[in-house]
Scaffold this motif. Structure first.
Motif, PDB file in Angstrom:
ATOM      1  N   SER A  52       0.831  -1.197   0.000  1.00 41.89           N
ATOM      2  CA  SER A  52       0.000   0.000   0.000  1.00 41.89           C
ATOM      3  C   SER A  52       0.870   1.252   0.000  1.00 41.89           C
ATOM      4  O   SER A  52       1.562   1.534   0.982  1.00 41.89           O
ATOM      5  CB  SER A  52      -0.914   0.018   1.228  1.00 41.89           C
ATOM      6  OG  SER A  52      -1.546   1.271   1.364  1.00 41.89           O
ATOM      7  N   PHE A  53       0.843   1.990  -1.124  1.00 45.65           N
ATOM      8  CA  PHE A  53       1.611   3.233  -1.187  1.00 45.65           C
ATOM      9  C   PHE A  53       1.050   4.275  -0.225  1.00 45.65           C
ATOM     10  O   PHE A  53       1.792   5.096   0.318  1.00 45.65           O
ATOM     11  CB  PHE A  53       1.614   3.789  -2.609  1.00 45.65           C
ATOM     12  CG  PHE A  53       2.365   2.932  -3.600  1.00 45.65           C
ATOM     13  CD1 PHE A  53       3.311   2.006  -3.173  1.00 45.65           C
ATOM     14  CD2 PHE A  53       2.131   3.049  -4.961  1.00 45.65           C
ATOM     15  CE1 PHE A  53       4.008   1.216  -4.090  1.00 45.65           C
ATOM     16  CE2 PHE A  53       2.817   2.269  -5.883  1.00 45.65           C
ATOM     17  CZ  PHE A  53       3.753   1.350  -5.444  1.00 45.65           C
ATOM     18  N   ALA A  54      -0.275   4.253  -0.016  1.00 47.07           N
ATOM     19  CA  ALA A  54      -0.882   5.206   0.921  1.00 47.07           C
ATOM     20  C   ALA A  54      -0.381   4.950   2.343  1.00 47.07           C
ATOM     21  O   ALA A  54      -0.053   5.885   3.081  1.00 47.07           O
ATOM     22  CB  ALA A  54      -2.399   5.112   0.857  1.00 47.07           C
ATOM     23  N   LEU A  55      -0.322   3.687   2.743  1.00 50.24           N
ATOM     24  CA  LEU A  55       0.207   3.343   4.062  1.00 50.24           C
ATOM     25  C   LEU A  55       1.678   3.737   4.165  1.00 50.24           C
ATOM     26  O   LEU A  55       2.141   4.226   5.203  1.00 50.24           O
ATOM     27  CB  LEU A  55       0.041   1.846   4.317  1.00 50.24           C
ATOM     28  CG  LEU A  55       0.620   1.322   5.638  1.00 50.24           C
ATOM     29  CD1 LEU A  55      -0.025   2.009   6.828  1.00 50.24           C
ATOM     30  CD2 LEU A  55       0.451  -0.203   5.725  1.00 50.24           C
ATOM     31  N   MET A  56       2.425   3.528   3.086  1.00 45.72           N
ATOM     32  CA  MET A  56       3.827   3.901   3.063  1.00 45.72           C
ATOM     33  C   MET A  56       3.996   5.397   3.338  1.00 45.72           C
ATOM     34  O   MET A  56       4.823   5.811   4.164  1.00 45.72           O
ATOM     35  CB  MET A  56       4.449   3.545   1.700  1.00 45.72           C
ATOM     36  CG  MET A  56       5.941   3.855   1.587  1.00 45.72           C
ATOM     37  SD  MET A  56       6.550   3.740  -0.123  1.00 45.72           S
ATOM     38  CE  MET A  56       6.163   2.036  -0.502  1.00 45.72           C
ATOM     39  N   MET A  57       3.183   6.220   2.661  1.00 44.55           N
ATOM     40  CA  MET A  57       3.296   7.658   2.838  1.00 44.55           C
ATOM     41  C   MET A  57       2.806   8.104   4.212  1.00 44.55           C
ATOM     42  O   MET A  57       3.375   9.003   4.829  1.00 44.55           O
ATOM     43  CB  MET A  57       2.513   8.388   1.743  1.00 44.55           C
ATOM     44  CG  MET A  57       3.100   8.229   0.352  1.00 44.55           C
ATOM     45  SD  MET A  57       4.803   8.847   0.239  1.00 44.55           S
ATOM     46  CE  MET A  57       5.696   7.288   0.115  1.00 44.55           C
ATOM     47  N   LEU A  58       1.758   7.462   4.705  1.00 44.89           N
ATOM     48  CA  LEU A  58       1.254   7.801   6.037  1.00 44.89           C
ATOM     49  C   LEU A  58       2.313   7.490   7.101  1.00 44.89           C
ATOM     50  O   LEU A  58       2.564   8.305   7.997  1.00 44.89           O
ATOM     51  CB  LEU A  58      -0.028   7.011   6.315  1.00 44.89           C
ATOM     52  CG  LEU A  58      -0.677   7.236   7.685  1.00 44.89           C
ATOM     53  CD1 LEU A  58      -1.056   8.688   7.883  1.00 44.89           C
ATOM     54  CD2 LEU A  58      -1.904   6.332   7.844  1.00 44.89           C
ATOM     55  N   ALA A  59       2.917   6.328   7.011  1.00 44.58           N
ATOM     56  CA  ALA A  59       3.961   5.967   7.972  1.00 44.58           C
ATOM     57  C   ALA A  59       5.190   6.856   7.813  1.00 44.58           C
ATOM     58  O   ALA A  59       5.854   7.206   8.798  1.00 44.58           O
ATOM     59  CB  ALA A  59       4.344   4.492   7.799  1.00 44.58           C
ATOM     60  N   GLY A  60       5.495   7.245   6.572  1.00 42.85           N
ATOM     61  CA  GLY A  60       6.611   8.161   6.345  1.00 42.85           C
ATOM     62  C   GLY A  60       6.369   9.514   6.989  1.00 42.85           C
ATOM     63  O   GLY A  60       7.270  10.116   7.587  1.00 42.85           O
ATOM     64  N   MET A  61       5.120  10.014   6.888  1.00 41.70           N
ATOM     65  CA  MET A  61       4.763  11.269   7.548  1.00 41.70           C
ATOM     66  C   MET A  61       4.903  11.133   9.060  1.00 41.70           C
ATOM     67  O   MET A  61       5.395  12.051   9.734  1.00 41.70           O
ATOM     68  CB  MET A  61       3.332  11.662   7.184  1.00 41.70           C
ATOM     69  CG  MET A  61       3.152  12.167   5.771  1.00 41.70           C
ATOM     70  SD  MET A  61       1.426  12.624   5.416  1.00 41.70           S
ATOM     71  CE  MET A  61       1.232  14.087   6.456  1.00 41.70           C
ATOM     72  N   ALA A  62       4.476   9.999   9.602  1.00 42.48           N
ATOM     73  CA  ALA A  62       4.561   9.789  11.046  1.00 42.48           C
ATOM     74  C   ALA A  62       6.019   9.765  11.514  1.00 42.48           C
ATOM     75  O   ALA A  62       6.362  10.340  12.560  1.00 42.48           O
ATOM     76  CB  ALA A  62       3.867   8.481  11.423  1.00 42.48           C
TER      77      ALA A  62
END
Length: 312
Positions: free
Chosen positions: A2-12
């Motif tokens: 999931s690219f969305a999960l990847m970006m969300l975790a990257g933001m975190a």
């Protein structure tokens, strides 16, 4: 994966850690690595007639984008197609999301202005704007910092996250390469106008959607003033010298009920820019804290949207 999960975790990760000074001192930062490559190519290739410079700049742009994308593609291909792969990808994407550093830079300006330290505020704002800070009064410093917060929310956060969602690690790497090229060679000066033309135009293209998304996020984050922010974007965004920066800046100006843009000084040149949200007051020091609050709410909305995408 999931690219969305990847970006969300990257933001975190970026929110929690930023890019630690000790890590920067030891290995630098991916953007500085790209910057060194851009500087080396520009030093050797930016010469000759205008057409030669234009072609050399196009080749430089293509080479730098490939230099960023190919390793990212190789890494992404090696990641498992699972939640674990998304989280590993988040660690790799983390340095390319400037969520915390943007907030910290603007907060430094806000605290200096609130304490009456105009000299310190000028020094802090010089880290995030290109205009001459020595000529800025209190309102000018507050306006410059607010504009930088609005524009760089798009360039430094929403745009890399957007392209990361679209294409994963190669997407975010390609975006940061283009944006770094634009910041270094995409200037309308005798030295860079031809050499950086392709990079500047490509940067306009890749920021087209993210800039408008950022404006919408600011409008939504303003709560009961959402309509005012949307109307301001439609009315004022096209007045801006940039095809993209006017969208988040006009939305933020309307949300805070202040005016932004207007005349500014770059070196020995005065740029007579029109006002966004004309008729409102100049930002005061307290408005910078309000802008940071709006920024935090907008980034929270972005995180919620990423979470919804990850669940889908």
């Amino acid at each position: 994966m999931s690219f969305a999960l990847m970006m969300l975790a990257g933001m975190a990760l970026d929110l929690g850690l930023g890019w630690p000074d000790r890590l920067h001192a030891r290995i630098g930062h991916p953007v500085t690595w790209l910057g060194k490559a851009i500087s080396a190519l520009e030093c050797h290739l930016n010469r000759g007639s205008r057409n030669v410079r234009l072609c050399a700049g196009a080749l430089t742009t293509g080479a730098i984008v490939l230099l960023a994308v190919l390793p990212a593609l190789a890494l992404q291909t090696a990641l498992p197609d699972s939640i674990a792969g998304s989280l590993i990808g988040a660690v790799l994407a983390w340095p390319l999301i400037a969520l915390r550093s943007m907030h910290d830079h603007v907060a430094a300006v806000a605290h200096a202005l609130a304490g009456g330290d105009l000299h310190g505020a000028r020094r802090a704002v010089s880290m995030i704007v290109g205009r001459d800070p020595a000529r800025l009064d209190t309102a000018g410093v507050a306006r410059a910092a607010t504009e930088s917060l609005a524009e760089n929310s798009s360039d430094g956060i929403i745009a890399p996250v957007f392209w990361g969602v679209v294409a994963g690690l190669p997407g975010i790497a390609a975006y940061k390469a283009v944006n770094t090229l634009d910041s270094m060679i995409g200037h309308r000066t005798d030295r860079y106008e031809a050499f950086g033309k392709v990079a500047a135009r490509l940067d306009d293209v890749v920021n087209w959607v993210p800039a408008r998304l950022t404006g919408v996020l600011f409008a939504l984050a303003s709560g009961r003033h959402v309509g005012r922010g949307l109307k301001a974007m439609i009315r004022d965004a096209a007045k801006h010298r940039s095809p993209n920066a006017g969208w988040p800046e006009s939305a933020m100006a309307a949300a805070l009920d202040i005016r932004l843009s207007g005349p500014r000084v770059y070196g020995d040149r005065v740029s007579d820019e029109p006002w966004l949200n004309d008729g409102a007051a100049d930002p005061a020091p307290r408005d910078l804290f309000r802008a940071l609050s709006l920024y935090r709410r907008a980034m929270f909305l972005c995180a919620l949207a990423l979470g919804a995408l990850a669940l889908l």
